[in-house]
Design an enzyme around this catalytic site. Structure first.
Site, mmCIF file in Angstrom:
data_model
loop_
_atom_site.group_PDB
_atom_site.id
_atom_site.type_symbol
_atom_site.label_atom_id
_atom_site.label_comp_id
_atom_site.label_asym_id
_atom_site.label_seq_id
_atom_site.Cartn_x
_atom_site.Cartn_y
_atom_site.Cartn_z
ATOM 1 N N HIS A 52 0.819 -1.211 0.000
ATOM 2 C CA HIS A 52 0.000 0.000 0.000
ATOM 3 C C HIS A 52 0.850 1.258 0.000
ATOM 4 C CE1 HIS A 52 0.802 0.610 4.309
ATOM 5 N NE2 HIS A 52 0.513 -0.678 4.519
ATOM 6 N N CYS A 111 3.029 -5.379 6.466
ATOM 7 C CA CYS A 111 2.691 -4.919 5.110
ATOM 8 C C CYS A 111 3.931 -4.328 4.460
ATOM 9 C CB CYS A 111 1.605 -3.847 5.172
ATOM 10 S SG CYS A 111 0.004 -4.491 5.673
#
Lengths: 100, 408
Positions: B190, B206
């Site tokens: 992201h 992440c």
């Protein structure tokens, strides 16, 4: 016999007279030389003492300078350490702040 | 064979205006892409700003330039831009992420050539590492909502900064504007609202990218694209008949295993070429771990002239993404963040505050016997209090509110 005795006496007295003359002349010369040498020695001693004093003073100055330099190095190292520590602390705080 | 890793980075000739930083064509049989470059720093530069402009992570730029102050580097200093990379030892298709180098590679193949786009990433912490293995892009979303995982909610509660169960799109959302959800549940590629975190181990597993990079990756990546996540601190690869090695500091506990793997590969190359490798050089590259491809062996003898030298790059007028500081206003609120004696300390604190996400503007004001770091301007007391709270929670800074000089 008398002649023999006279001859012997002359043989003894003459060298003694001769010796006496040589000793007094040389003594003055030697004394003069001794004075000169003594003066030289005194000068040398004074020179040596002056040189030692100068060397001692120089060593003292060198030691003082070295001690000051060492202090300066230590102070600089300490400043650097503190600066590094501050930078590392700031960076660690920054890295923590970058988490979600 | 001359090394490109020499420290004296002064090169004659005019600097280049531009250098390729993200997209490269991969020649057949080659593993090394890009060019190393050098740039002369200007007053007010920080390494994170230079890194972002040139598509590098903070890890890459700081390890390539050991000893350079990240936040207050000296103006006029030349620094290395490590814009040359050895491709990870993984299939060249889809997305490959190398955790050790904190870099993502996206392969696109057409009939004629293989093109790779590469971006720096932020990865998981030691406590919450990014998982390795094969997965795929399960779905994509623009302006994603962040559903706060229980573990993170608990961390924030302990810090005195409770989070809502969901954070909607906007400046407070750590996912940024684009998200690729991986088939391994709970893990995403992201964007970010903290661009200075790219190249750090700062996520909960992440992988985050600069906002400008994730936008491009999002647009170029179809759902079901394969994603391979590897951990390769020691990379070897060839270009123009020369073998290069790129070494990075290994992730915790993986050093010995990875070293053995790369040594086995090197011994194999040695056997095939029937010549002895310069193992001293190999160890040197490994110990320095500068993250730069270094020539270590001529596979094709007589390749000396083909080792490219770093190119000099012109400093841009404006660095992309550099935090901007609004003008001082007499009717605004401020927060006194620090009062220090040394200018360098004040500059560092101000730079760190400016690089928070979202940004907290901060500047240094000099006075008779020291320097003050002032955060602001803020439109009202509530904004100023929020900033002071963030300074306390995130940076452990006890800020002092400063009232407006003039009422607005």
């Amino acid at each position: 016999m008398k002649r023999s005795l006279l001859l012997i006496s002359m043989m003894l007295v003459l060298p003694v007279t001769l010796i006496g003359c040589a000793t007094s002349g040389d003594l003055e010369k030697v004394q003069a030389e001794q004075k000169l040498i003594d003066a030289k020695a005194e000068q040398a001693l004074q020179d040596a003492q002056a040189a030692k004093a100068a060397a001692d003073a120089a060593k003292l100055r060198a030691d003082e300078t070295s001690a000051r330099a060492e202090d300066a190095i230590k102070a600089a190292e300490e400043r650097e350490r503190i600066a590094d520590e501050k930078a590392q602390k700031a960076d660690a705080a920054f890295q923590r702040s970058m988490r979600k | 064979m001359k090394s490109v890793q020499e420290k004296a980075w002064s090169f004659p000739g005019h600097p280049e205006k531009e250098i390729e930083r993200n997209e490269f064509t991969v020649a057949k049989g080659e593993d090394v892409i890009g060019r190393l470059a050098v740039i002369r720093l200007e007053k007010g530069d920080t390494l994170p700003d230079i890194a972002r402009h040139f598509g590098l992570g903070i890890n890459a730029i700081s390890t390539a330039n050991p000893g350079v102050d990240i936040w207050v580097p000296e103006a006029g200093e030349s620094i290395m831009l490590p814009l040359s990379f050895i491709l990870p030892d993984a299939p060249r298709k889809g997305i490959v992420v190398n955790l050790a180098t904190m870099r993502l590679f996206q392969y696109k193949e057409d009939d004629k050539s293989l093109v790779v786009s590469t971006y720096p990433v932020g990865v998981g912490t030691k406590e919450r590492p990014t998982p390795r293995g094969q997965m795929r892009v399960a779905r994509k979303a623009t302006r994603p909502t962040w559903h706060v995982p229980a573990s993170i909610a608990e961390d924030h509660r302990k810090k005195g900064d409770p989070l809502p169960a969901e954070v909607p799109p906007g400046p407070q959302n750590p996912l940024g504007e684009y998200a690729l959800y991986l088939s391994k549940s709970g893990y995403l590629i992201h964007g970010t609202n903290k661009p200075a975190s790219i190249g750090l181990k700062a996520t909960n597993g992440c992988m985050r990218l600069y906002p400008e990079n994730v936008k491009k990756l999002y647009n170029d990546t179809p759902v079901n694209t394969p994603v391979v996540i590897v951990n390769q601190p020691y990379l070897i690869g060839q270009r123009d008949g020369v073998l290069y090695m790129e070494a990075h500091t290994p992730l915790e506990g993986s050093g010995t295993v990875e070293q053995e793997k790369v040594y086995a590969k090197l011994r194999n190359i040695e056997d095939k070429s029937a010549r002895t490798l310069d193992w001293k050089k190999v160890k040197e590259v490994q110990t320095e771990a500068r993250g730069i491809p270094v020539p270590i062996f001529e596979i094709r003898q007589g390749s000396e002239k083909e080792v490219p030298k770093p190119i000099k790059v012109e400093h841009p007028d404006k660095l992309y993404g550099k935090p901007e500081i609004p003008e001082l206003r007499l009717d605004a609120w401020y927060v006194l963040a620090a009062d220090v004696r040394e200018e360098i300390d004040a500059l560092r604190i101000a730079a760190i505050i400016n690089h928070q996400g979202p940004q907290i503007p901060a500047r240094v004001l000099s006075r008779n016997k020291g320097y003050r770091v002032i955060a602001g301007p803020f439109n009202d007391i509530s904004e100023a209090k929020d900033a002071a709270k963030r300074l306390k929670i995130d940076l452990d800074i006890d800020g002092i509110l400063i009232e407006p000089v003039q009422k607005g």
